[in-house]
Design a protein around this motif. Sequence first.
Motif, PDB file in Angstrom:
ATOM      1  N   SER A   1       0.854  -1.182   0.000  1.00 41.10           N
ATOM      2  CA  SER A   1       0.000   0.000   0.000  1.00 41.10           C
ATOM      3  C   SER A   1       0.885   1.226   0.000  1.00 41.10           C
ATOM      4  CB  SER A   1      -0.919   0.004   1.229  1.00 41.10           C
ATOM      5  OG  SER A   1      -0.140   0.038   2.416  1.00 41.10           O
ATOM      6  N   GLY A   2       0.263   2.367  -0.202  1.00 43.32           N
ATOM      7  CA  GLY A   2       1.011   3.618  -0.196  1.00 43.32           C
ATOM      8  C   GLY A   2       0.861   4.347  -1.508  1.00 43.32           C
ATOM      9  N   ASP A   3       1.472   5.517  -1.567  1.00 48.87           N
ATOM     10  CA  ASP A   3       1.424   6.353  -2.762  1.00 48.87           C
ATOM     11  C   ASP A   3       2.836   6.778  -3.127  1.00 48.87           C
ATOM     12  OD1 ASP A   3      -1.471   6.488  -3.001  1.00 48.87           O
ATOM     13  OD2 ASP A   3      -1.409   7.721  -1.194  1.00 48.87           O
ATOM     14  N   VAL A   4       3.077   6.913  -4.410  1.00 47.51           N
ATOM     15  CA  VAL A   4       4.351   7.457  -4.873  1.00 47.51           C
ATOM     16  C   VAL A   4       4.268   8.975  -4.796  1.00 47.51           C
ATOM     17  CG1 VAL A   4       5.942   7.657  -6.810  1.00 47.51           C
ATOM     18  CG2 VAL A   4       4.750   5.487  -6.384  1.00 47.51           C
TER      19      VAL A   4
ATOM     20  N   VAL B   1      10.862  -2.829 -22.214  1.00 43.41           N
ATOM     21  CA  VAL B   1      10.005  -2.198 -21.216  1.00 43.41           C
ATOM     22  C   VAL B   1       8.867  -1.520 -21.970  1.00 43.41           C
ATOM     23  CG1 VAL B   1      11.259   0.001 -21.222  1.00 43.41           C
ATOM     24  CG2 VAL B   1       9.968  -0.682 -19.184  1.00 43.41           C
ATOM     25  N   SER B   2       7.702  -1.522 -21.367  1.00 43.38           N
ATOM     26  CA  SER B   2       6.561  -0.820 -21.960  1.00 43.38           C
ATOM     27  C   SER B   2       6.283   0.443 -21.165  1.00 43.38           C
ATOM     28  CB  SER B   2       5.316  -1.719 -21.965  1.00 43.38           C
ATOM     29  OG  SER B   2       4.870  -1.961 -20.633  1.00 43.38           O
ATOM     30  N   GLU B   3       5.533   1.328 -21.764  1.00 42.76           N
ATOM     31  CA  GLU B   3       5.196   2.565 -21.052  1.00 42.76           C
ATOM     32  C   GLU B   3       4.405   2.271 -19.789  1.00 42.76           C
ATOM     33  OE1 GLU B   3       3.368   5.354 -23.696  1.00 42.76           O
ATOM     34  OE2 GLU B   3       4.966   5.228 -25.188  1.00 42.76           O
ATOM     35  N   SER B   4       3.555   1.251 -19.825  1.00 45.63           N
ATOM     36  CA  SER B   4       2.761   0.914 -18.641  1.00 45.63           C
ATOM     37  C   SER B   4       3.636   0.378 -17.516  1.00 45.63           C
ATOM     38  CB  SER B   4       1.691  -0.118 -18.997  1.00 45.63           C
ATOM     39  OG  SER B   4       2.280  -1.318 -19.469  1.00 45.63           O
ATOM     40  N   ASP B   5       4.790  -0.219 -17.847  1.00 52.58           N
ATOM     41  CA  ASP B   5       5.695  -0.734 -16.822  1.00 52.58           C
ATOM     42  C   ASP B   5       6.266   0.378 -15.947  1.00 52.58           C
ATOM     43  OD1 ASP B   5       5.385  -3.342 -17.647  1.00 52.58           O
ATOM     44  OD2 ASP B   5       7.118  -3.292 -18.994  1.00 52.58           O
ATOM     45  N   MET B   6       6.241   1.615 -16.443  1.00 51.62           N
ATOM     46  CA  MET B   6       6.835   2.731 -15.710  1.00 51.62           C
ATOM     47  C   MET B   6       5.777   3.733 -15.250  1.00 51.62           C
ATOM     48  SD  MET B   6      10.173   3.399 -18.089  1.00 51.62           S
ATOM     49  CE  MET B   6      11.006   4.238 -16.765  1.00 51.62           C
ATOM     50  N   GLN B   7       4.526   3.329 -15.260  1.00 53.34           N
ATOM     51  CA  GLN B   7       3.446   4.267 -14.998  1.00 53.34           C
ATOM     52  C   GLN B   7       3.518   4.938 -13.632  1.00 53.34           C
ATOM     53  OE1 GLN B   7       1.513   4.654 -17.812  1.00 53.34           O
ATOM     54  NE2 GLN B   7       1.040   6.586 -16.769  1.00 53.34           N
ATOM     55  N   PRO B   8       3.852   4.230 -12.541  1.00 50.03           N
ATOM     56  CA  PRO B   8       3.944   4.928 -11.243  1.00 50.03           C
ATOM     57  C   PRO B   8       4.955   6.072 -11.253  1.00 50.03           C
ATOM     58  CG  PRO B   8       3.800   2.574 -10.890  1.00 50.03           C
ATOM     59  CD  PRO B   8       3.974   2.760 -12.376  1.00 50.03           C
ATOM     60  N   LEU B   9       6.096   5.882 -11.900  1.00 49.88           N
ATOM     61  CA  LEU B   9       7.105   6.944 -11.991  1.00 49.88           C
ATOM     62  C   LEU B   9       6.582   8.096 -12.844  1.00 49.88           C
ATOM     63  CD1 LEU B   9      10.022   8.024 -11.560  1.00 49.88           C
ATOM     64  CD2 LEU B   9      10.655   6.744 -13.634  1.00 49.88           C
ATOM     65  N   VAL B  10       6.013   7.761 -13.990  1.00 47.86           N
ATOM     66  CA  VAL B  10       5.502   8.788 -14.895  1.00 47.86           C
ATOM     67  C   VAL B  10       4.386   9.587 -14.229  1.00 47.86           C
ATOM     68  CG1 VAL B  10       4.288   9.176 -17.080  1.00 47.86           C
ATOM     69  CG2 VAL B  10       6.176   7.529 -16.973  1.00 47.86           C
ATOM     70  N   ASP B  11       3.472   8.898 -13.565  1.00 48.05           N
ATOM     71  CA  ASP B  11       2.353   9.580 -12.904  1.00 48.05           C
ATOM     72  C   ASP B  11       2.848  10.554 -11.845  1.00 48.05           C
ATOM     73  OD1 ASP B  11       0.573   8.217 -14.481  1.00 48.05           O
ATOM     74  OD2 ASP B  11      -0.004   6.765 -12.940  1.00 48.05           O
TER      75      ASP B  11
ATOM     76  N   GLU C   1       2.486  -3.479 -10.403  1.00 46.73           N
ATOM     77  CA  GLU C   1       2.301  -4.625  -9.526  1.00 46.73           C
ATOM     78  C   GLU C   1       3.408  -4.764  -8.489  1.00 46.73           C
ATOM     79  OE1 GLU C   1       3.930  -6.180 -13.519  1.00 46.73           O
ATOM     80  OE2 GLU C   1       2.494  -4.685 -12.789  1.00 46.73           O
ATOM     81  N   SER C   2       4.495  -4.002  -8.623  1.00 48.41           N
ATOM     82  CA  SER C   2       5.612  -4.094  -7.674  1.00 48.41           C
ATOM     83  C   SER C   2       5.893  -2.790  -6.939  1.00 48.41           C
ATOM     84  CB  SER C   2       6.892  -4.515  -8.414  1.00 48.41           C
ATOM     85  OG  SER C   2       6.718  -5.753  -9.067  1.00 48.41           O
ATOM     86  N   ALA C   3       5.389  -1.692  -7.451  1.00 45.47           N
ATOM     87  CA  ALA C   3       5.773  -0.372  -6.933  1.00 45.47           C
ATOM     88  C   ALA C   3       5.288  -0.103  -5.516  1.00 45.47           C
ATOM     89  CB  ALA C   3       5.255   0.724  -7.864  1.00 45.47           C
ATOM     90  N   TYR C   4       4.374  -0.920  -4.999  1.00 41.10           N
ATOM     91  CA  TYR C   4       3.823  -0.663  -3.672  1.00 41.10           C
ATOM     92  C   TYR C   4       4.157  -1.769  -2.680  1.00 41.10           C
ATOM     93  CZ  TYR C   4       1.491   2.630  -6.661  1.00 41.10           C
ATOM     94  OH  TYR C   4       1.258   3.620  -7.595  1.00 41.10           O
ATOM     95  N   GLU C   5       5.114  -2.615  -3.024  1.00 38.10           N
ATOM     96  CA  GLU C   5       5.595  -3.645  -2.107  1.00 38.10           C
ATOM     97  C   GLU C   5       6.672  -3.053  -1.199  1.00 38.10           C
ATOM     98  OE1 GLU C   5       4.957  -7.327  -5.280  1.00 38.10           O
ATOM     99  OE2 GLU C   5       6.946  -6.434  -4.973  1.00 38.10           O
ATOM    100  N   ALA C   6       6.624  -3.411   0.086  1.00 38.66           N
ATOM    101  CA  ALA C   6       7.592  -2.882   1.046  1.00 38.66           C
ATOM    102  C   ALA C   6       7.675  -1.359   0.911  1.00 38.66           C
ATOM    103  CB  ALA C   6       8.944  -3.573   0.860  1.00 38.66           C
ATOM    104  N   ASP C   7       8.913  -0.811   0.766  1.00 36.24           N
ATOM    105  CA  ASP C   7       9.074   0.643   0.593  1.00 36.24           C
ATOM    106  C   ASP C   7       9.387   1.005  -0.853  1.00 36.24           C
ATOM    107  OD1 ASP C   7       8.640   1.227   3.291  1.00 36.24           O
ATOM    108  OD2 ASP C   7      10.736   0.874   3.798  1.00 36.24           O
ATOM    109  N   ASN C   8       8.959   0.173  -1.788  1.00 38.44           N
ATOM    110  CA  ASN C   8       9.252   0.457  -3.193  1.00 38.44           C
ATOM    111  C   ASN C   8       8.681   1.788  -3.650  1.00 38.44           C
ATOM    112  OD1 ASN C   8      10.369  -2.073  -3.143  1.00 38.44           O
ATOM    113  ND2 ASN C   8       9.309  -2.830  -4.945  1.00 38.44           N
ATOM    114  N   GLU C   9       7.507   2.161  -3.140  1.00 41.79           N
ATOM    115  CA  GLU C   9       6.919   3.431  -3.574  1.00 41.79           C
ATOM    116  C   GLU C   9       7.763   4.619  -3.127  1.00 41.79           C
ATOM    117  OE1 GLU C   9       5.292   2.953   0.541  1.00 41.79           O
ATOM    118  OE2 GLU C   9       5.699   1.638  -1.162  1.00 41.79           O
ATOM    119  N   VAL C  10       8.466   4.484  -1.990  1.00 43.88           N
ATOM    120  CA  VAL C  10       9.375   5.543  -1.536  1.00 43.88           C
ATOM    121  C   VAL C  10      10.566   5.634  -2.484  1.00 43.88           C
ATOM    122  CG1 VAL C  10      10.746   6.421   0.382  1.00 43.88           C
ATOM    123  CG2 VAL C  10       8.647   5.146   0.841  1.00 43.88           C
TER     124      VAL C  10
END
Length: 339
Positions: free
Chosen positions: A62-65, A86-96, A287-296
């Motif tokens: 959980s969490g937010d970037v 890599v696809s554009e969707s693979d980097m969506q959390p960073l882009v957003d 699917e991975s950006a919100y595991e552990a502290d990945n979003e940080v």
Amino acid sequence: MSQRNLLGGTVVFAVALGLILVGAAVAPYAFQLGGSAPADTENAAKQAFDADELVATPGPESGDVTMDSNAEPKTVLIDVGHENDVSESDMQPLVDALVANGHQVKYLTREDAQRDFNGSLRGADAFVVVNPEQPYTGDQLAGLRSFEDAGGRVALLGDPQSAGTTSVLGLITVSVSSGTTGGDAGLTSDYGVSFGSSSLYNMHDYYLNYENVYATPEGETALTEGVDEVVFRDAAPLSVSADSVSPALVSGGETRVESIRKTGPYTVAAQSETVVAIGDADFLAPESAYEADNEVLVGNLADFLVSGDKEAGAPASATPESGGEPGSAPGQGTAPTPA
């Protein structure tokens, strides 16, 4: 069927059921009186109930970037023009996160890279390279080095199983684990970072399966501020050989390299003033950006990309007289003189 036959069948069934129940009740006492449980039973019980074996504890998902930087609007250029895996969707959390904070994200297409690579870099403040599978030309590499020398931020992310990652990134900053280098060795020595080509795994402490390794901060870097622990799903080890580059994230002490099975903590991310190298790209995916502290970590990477101050007009355009082709980086000739 006669009533006698029916009653006979019922009696036989009841006797058989009774024998089964008696056997089940007596078996535990038989083991206690000198018998031993089959090895397979003991192993299964140990695997099922030994708390020491239960190490795959998922972290919070959980969490937010978010970003902390208050930098003026910058332009981040993401390379998809070198057959990047890599696809554009693979980097969506960073882009957003970048867009939500007022920054512009552009993609370097194959046509852009061939037509005017330097021109694309000149209009950007940061350049992100993920799993390229097509080599950069010598002129493009020179342009990228000029971009970084002028203060442009560069992020290099590579998965170990991508053959193109080790060879193509080797042209920019790294060497493969065997010690060979590709392209201009001077670029390798400039940054002092090498990517390994084999995956890391950890049989003792992992996330969901042994190929998903945990990593924790090493020292103090902007990339790991606020990070306690991250998860990399397919990580490559990095070697750091320059004083200007600092290890940023390190795997646990029981981590092994798939190719050599050698145990130890391994650097999986490193940072200099203008370059970040991370031996994994999957942590950026939704699917991975919100595991552990990945979003940080994703938010810190976004902050890094926009916190530079690149000189205007870099890299300069090349001319045929400079040894390069029009629209490419300068070659071995003399740099053009401003009119």
